[in-house]
Motif scaffolding. Structure first.
Motif, PDB file in Angstrom:
ATOM      1  N   UNK A  46       0.830  -1.205   0.000  1.00 48.59           N
ATOM      2  CA  UNK A  46       0.000   0.000   0.000  1.00 48.59           C
ATOM      3  C   UNK A  46       0.868   1.261   0.000  1.00 48.59           C
ATOM      4  N   UNK A  47       1.982   1.213   0.692  1.00 47.80           N
ATOM      5  CA  UNK A  47       2.894   2.358   0.722  1.00 47.80           C
ATOM      6  C   UNK A  47       3.469   2.645  -0.667  1.00 47.80           C
ATOM      7  N   UNK A  48       3.668   1.599  -1.457  1.00 40.67           N
ATOM      8  CA  UNK A  48       4.186   1.759  -2.818  1.00 40.67           C
ATOM      9  C   UNK A  48       3.075   2.020  -3.842  1.00 40.67           C
ATOM     10  N   UNK A  49       1.842   2.211  -3.378  1.00 44.63           N
ATOM     11  CA  UNK A  49       0.661   2.445  -4.226  1.00 44.63           C
ATOM     12  C   UNK A  49       0.303   1.257  -5.096  1.00 44.63           C
ATOM     13  N   UNK A  50       0.654   0.046  -4.642  1.00 52.34           N
ATOM     14  CA  UNK A  50       0.207  -1.172  -5.304  1.00 52.34           C
ATOM     15  C   UNK A  50      -1.010  -1.698  -4.544  1.00 52.34           C
ATOM     16  N   UNK A  51      -2.130  -1.025  -4.722  1.00 54.61           N
ATOM     17  CA  UNK A  51      -3.311  -1.374  -3.930  1.00 54.61           C
ATOM     18  C   UNK A  51      -3.830  -2.762  -4.239  1.00 54.61           C
ATOM     19  N   UNK A  52      -3.731  -3.178  -5.496  1.00 51.89           N
ATOM     20  CA  UNK A  52      -4.208  -4.513  -5.849  1.00 51.89           C
ATOM     21  C   UNK A  52      -3.395  -5.582  -5.128  1.00 51.89           C
ATOM     22  N   UNK A  53      -2.060  -5.453  -5.160  1.00 52.25           N
ATOM     23  CA  UNK A  53      -1.218  -6.433  -4.485  1.00 52.25           C
ATOM     24  C   UNK A  53      -1.411  -6.388  -2.977  1.00 52.25           C
ATOM     25  N   UNK A  54      -1.616  -5.203  -2.419  1.00 56.58           N
ATOM     26  CA  UNK A  54      -1.866  -5.091  -0.983  1.00 56.58           C
ATOM     27  C   UNK A  54      -3.159  -5.783  -0.580  1.00 56.58           C
ATOM     28  N   UNK A  55      -4.201  -5.580  -1.374  1.00 54.33           N
ATOM     29  CA  UNK A  55      -5.476  -6.241  -1.083  1.00 54.33           C
ATOM     30  C   UNK A  55      -5.369  -7.749  -1.277  1.00 54.33           C
ATOM     31  N   UNK A  56      -4.641  -8.174  -2.321  1.00 57.95           N
ATOM     32  CA  UNK A  56      -4.452  -9.610  -2.535  1.00 57.95           C
ATOM     33  C   UNK A  56      -3.641 -10.224  -1.402  1.00 57.95           C
ATOM     34  N   UNK A  57      -2.638  -9.506  -0.907  1.00 58.62           N
ATOM     35  CA  UNK A  57      -1.830  -9.993   0.216  1.00 58.62           C
ATOM     36  C   UNK A  57      -2.691 -10.191   1.451  1.00 58.62           C
ATOM     37  N   UNK A  58      -3.565  -9.246   1.715  1.00 58.74           N
ATOM     38  CA  UNK A  58      -4.429  -9.366   2.895  1.00 58.74           C
ATOM     39  C   UNK A  58      -5.420 -10.509   2.732  1.00 58.74           C
ATOM     40  N   UNK A  59      -6.081 -10.573   1.572  1.00 53.96           N
ATOM     41  CA  UNK A  59      -7.136 -11.577   1.413  1.00 53.96           C
ATOM     42  C   UNK A  59      -6.582 -12.989   1.255  1.00 53.96           C
ATOM     43  N   UNK A  60      -5.529 -13.151   0.467  1.00 52.95           N
ATOM     44  CA  UNK A  60      -5.021 -14.494   0.198  1.00 52.95           C
ATOM     45  C   UNK A  60      -4.108 -14.974   1.313  1.00 52.95           C
ATOM     46  N   UNK A  61      -3.070 -14.210   1.616  1.00 52.71           N
ATOM     47  CA  UNK A  61      -2.079 -14.689   2.569  1.00 52.71           C
ATOM     48  C   UNK A  61      -2.487 -14.431   4.007  1.00 52.71           C
ATOM     49  N   UNK A  62      -2.728 -13.175   4.347  1.00 51.29           N
ATOM     50  CA  UNK A  62      -3.053 -12.867   5.737  1.00 51.29           C
ATOM     51  C   UNK A  62      -4.371 -13.513   6.145  1.00 51.29           C
ATOM     52  N   UNK A  63      -5.326 -13.538   5.240  1.00 48.04           N
ATOM     53  CA  UNK A  63      -6.606 -14.152   5.567  1.00 48.04           C
ATOM     54  C   UNK A  63      -6.621 -15.642   5.366  1.00 48.04           C
ATOM     55  N   UNK A  64      -6.339 -16.072   4.150  1.00 50.07           N
ATOM     56  CA  UNK A  64      -6.497 -17.477   3.803  1.00 50.07           C
ATOM     57  C   UNK A  64      -5.438 -18.403   4.357  1.00 50.07           C
TER      58      UNK A  64
END
Length: 170
Positions: A46-64
Protein backbone atom coordinates in the motif's frame (compact mmCIF):
# COMPACT_ATOMS: atom_id res chain seq x y z
CA UNK A 1 9.35 12.19 4.71
CA UNK A 2 6.12 10.51 5.79
CA UNK A 3 6.82 7.58 3.46
CA UNK A 4 10.20 7.00 5.07
CA UNK A 5 8.68 7.08 8.56
CA UNK A 6 5.95 4.63 7.53
CA UNK A 7 8.53 2.36 5.88
CA UNK A 8 10.61 2.33 9.06
CA UNK A 9 7.56 1.53 11.18
CA UNK A 10 6.49 -1.28 8.84
CA UNK A 11 10.04 -2.65 8.66
CA UNK A 12 10.28 -2.75 12.45
CA UNK A 13 6.88 -4.49 12.70
CA UNK A 14 7.81 -7.03 10.00
CA UNK A 15 11.26 -7.81 11.39
CA UNK A 16 10.07 -7.90 15.01
CA UNK A 17 7.12 -10.14 14.21
CA UNK A 18 9.24 -12.45 12.05
CA UNK A 19 11.79 -12.76 14.83
CA UNK A 20 9.10 -13.46 17.41
CA UNK A 21 7.45 -15.95 15.04
CA UNK A 22 10.53 -18.14 14.93
CA UNK A 23 11.57 -17.57 18.55
CA UNK A 24 8.31 -18.29 20.37
CA UNK A 25 7.64 -21.75 21.76
CA UNK A 26 3.86 -21.52 21.47
CA UNK A 27 2.51 -22.44 18.07
CA UNK A 28 -0.60 -20.23 18.17
CA UNK A 29 1.56 -17.21 19.00
CA UNK A 30 3.81 -18.11 16.06
CA UNK A 31 0.76 -18.13 13.75
CA UNK A 32 -0.32 -14.76 15.15
CA UNK A 33 3.12 -13.25 14.58
CA UNK A 34 3.07 -14.68 11.05
CA UNK A 35 -0.21 -12.82 10.51
CA UNK A 36 1.47 -9.57 11.59
CA UNK A 37 4.35 -10.21 9.17
CA UNK A 38 1.94 -10.73 6.28
CA UNK A 39 -0.07 -7.64 7.22
CA UNK A 40 3.14 -5.61 7.37
CA UNK A 41 4.10 -6.77 3.87
CA UNK A 42 0.68 -5.70 2.63
CA UNK A 43 1.32 -2.32 4.27
CA UNK A 44 4.49 -2.03 2.19
CA UNK A 45 2.47 -2.72 -0.95
CA UNK A 46 0.00 0.00 0.00
CA UNK A 47 2.89 2.36 0.72
CA UNK A 48 4.19 1.76 -2.82
CA UNK A 49 0.66 2.45 -4.23
CA UNK A 50 0.21 -1.17 -5.30
CA UNK A 51 -3.31 -1.37 -3.93
CA UNK A 52 -4.21 -4.51 -5.85
CA UNK A 53 -1.22 -6.43 -4.48
CA UNK A 54 -1.87 -5.09 -0.98
CA UNK A 55 -5.48 -6.24 -1.08
CA UNK A 56 -4.45 -9.61 -2.53
CA UNK A 57 -1.83 -9.99 0.22
CA UNK A 58 -4.43 -9.37 2.89
CA UNK A 59 -7.14 -11.58 1.41
CA UNK A 60 -5.02 -14.49 0.20
CA UNK A 61 -2.08 -14.69 2.57
CA UNK A 62 -3.05 -12.87 5.74
CA UNK A 63 -6.61 -14.15 5.57
CA UNK A 64 -6.50 -17.48 3.80
CA UNK A 65 -3.12 -19.01 4.48
CA UNK A 66 -3.00 -17.95 8.13
CA UNK A 67 -6.46 -19.39 8.69
CA UNK A 68 -5.35 -22.66 7.07
CA UNK A 69 -2.38 -22.77 9.47
CA UNK A 70 -4.61 -22.11 12.47
CA UNK A 71 -7.11 -24.69 11.21
CA UNK A 72 -4.32 -27.27 10.87
CA UNK A 73 -3.00 -26.42 14.34
CA UNK A 74 -6.45 -26.89 15.85
CA UNK A 75 -6.78 -30.28 14.14
CA UNK A 76 -3.69 -31.61 15.90
CA UNK A 77 -4.29 -32.90 19.41
CA UNK A 78 -2.81 -31.21 22.48
CA UNK A 79 -0.87 -34.36 23.38
CA UNK A 80 0.94 -34.22 20.06
CA UNK A 81 1.82 -30.54 20.44
CA UNK A 82 3.02 -30.90 24.03
CA UNK A 83 5.67 -33.43 23.02
CA UNK A 84 7.17 -31.10 20.41
CA UNK A 85 9.30 -28.99 22.76
CA UNK A 86 12.82 -29.20 21.40
CA UNK A 87 16.01 -27.91 22.98
CA UNK A 88 18.55 -26.20 20.77
CA UNK A 89 21.94 -27.87 20.73
CA UNK A 90 25.05 -25.78 20.16
CA UNK A 91 26.12 -27.81 17.13
CA UNK A 92 22.74 -27.33 15.46
CA UNK A 93 22.88 -23.57 16.00
CA UNK A 94 26.37 -23.40 14.49
CA UNK A 95 25.28 -25.60 11.56
CA UNK A 96 22.21 -23.42 10.97
CA UNK A 97 24.28 -20.23 11.11
CA UNK A 98 26.77 -21.73 8.64
CA UNK A 99 24.01 -22.70 6.20
CA UNK A 100 22.48 -19.23 6.55
CA UNK A 101 25.83 -17.56 5.81
CA UNK A 102 26.42 -19.78 2.77
CA UNK A 103 22.93 -18.97 1.49
CA UNK A 104 23.47 -15.24 1.98
CA UNK A 105 26.79 -15.34 0.11
CA UNK A 106 25.12 -17.29 -2.72
CA UNK A 107 22.26 -14.80 -3.05
CA UNK A 108 24.61 -11.81 -2.99
CA UNK A 109 26.84 -13.52 -5.58
CA UNK A 110 23.89 -14.14 -7.90
CA UNK A 111 22.75 -10.52 -7.52
CA UNK A 112 26.21 -9.17 -8.30
CA UNK A 113 26.92 -11.59 -11.17
CA UNK A 114 23.63 -10.92 -12.95
CA UNK A 115 23.68 -7.18 -12.18
CA UNK A 116 20.13 -7.15 -10.80
CA UNK A 117 20.74 -3.91 -8.94
CA UNK A 118 21.81 -2.10 -12.13
CA UNK A 119 18.82 -3.53 -13.99
CA UNK A 120 16.41 -2.33 -11.29
CA UNK A 121 17.79 1.19 -11.55
CA UNK A 122 17.20 1.22 -15.32
CA UNK A 123 13.56 0.11 -15.27
CA UNK A 124 11.18 2.53 -16.95
CA UNK A 125 8.73 4.45 -14.79
CA UNK A 126 5.65 3.20 -16.62
CA UNK A 127 2.56 2.33 -14.67
CA UNK A 128 1.00 -1.03 -15.44
CA UNK A 129 -2.74 -0.75 -16.01
CA UNK A 130 -5.20 -2.73 -13.93
CA UNK A 131 -6.69 -4.11 -17.15
CA UNK A 132 -3.33 -5.67 -18.09
CA UNK A 133 -2.91 -7.13 -14.60
CA UNK A 134 -6.39 -8.67 -14.78
CA UNK A 135 -5.79 -10.22 -18.19
CA UNK A 136 -2.42 -11.57 -17.07
CA UNK A 137 -3.80 -13.11 -13.88
CA UNK A 138 -6.87 -14.67 -15.47
CA UNK A 139 -5.47 -15.64 -18.89
CA UNK A 140 -4.52 -19.17 -19.84
CA UNK A 141 -1.97 -18.41 -22.54
CA UNK A 142 1.82 -18.23 -22.25
CA UNK A 143 3.03 -16.06 -19.32
CA UNK A 144 -0.45 -15.91 -17.81
CA UNK A 145 -1.36 -17.29 -14.42
CA UNK A 146 -4.80 -18.91 -14.20
CA UNK A 147 -3.44 -22.47 -14.40
CA UNK A 148 -0.87 -22.02 -11.60
CA UNK A 149 -3.61 -20.52 -9.41
CA UNK A 150 -5.80 -23.54 -10.06
CA UNK A 151 -2.96 -25.96 -9.28
CA UNK A 152 -2.25 -24.13 -6.04
CA UNK A 153 -5.91 -24.27 -5.01
CA UNK A 154 -6.03 -28.03 -5.67
CA UNK A 155 -2.77 -28.45 -3.71
CA UNK A 156 -4.16 -26.49 -0.73
CA UNK A 157 -7.35 -28.57 -0.80
CA UNK A 158 -5.25 -31.76 -0.79
CA UNK A 159 -3.28 -30.41 2.20
CA UNK A 160 -6.47 -29.70 4.13
CA UNK A 161 -7.87 -33.17 3.37
CA UNK A 162 -4.52 -34.73 4.34
CA UNK A 163 -4.52 -32.79 7.61
CA UNK A 164 -8.02 -34.00 8.43
CA UNK A 165 -7.12 -37.61 7.60
CA UNK A 166 -3.95 -37.50 9.70
CA UNK A 167 -5.69 -35.92 12.68
CA UNK A 168 -8.52 -38.46 12.65
CA UNK A 169 -6.21 -41.51 12.96
CA UNK A 170 -6.12 -42.52 16.60
Amino acid sequence: MANIVMFIILAVVILGSALMCVMTKRIMRAATFLLFVLLGVSGLYFLLDYTFLGAAQISVYAGGVTMIYIFAIQLVSKRTLQGLVERMKGSRVVFGALITLISLVTVVGVFLKNKFIDMAAQLPDEEVSMNLIGHTLMGSEKYQYVLPFEFISVFLLACIIGGIVISRKE
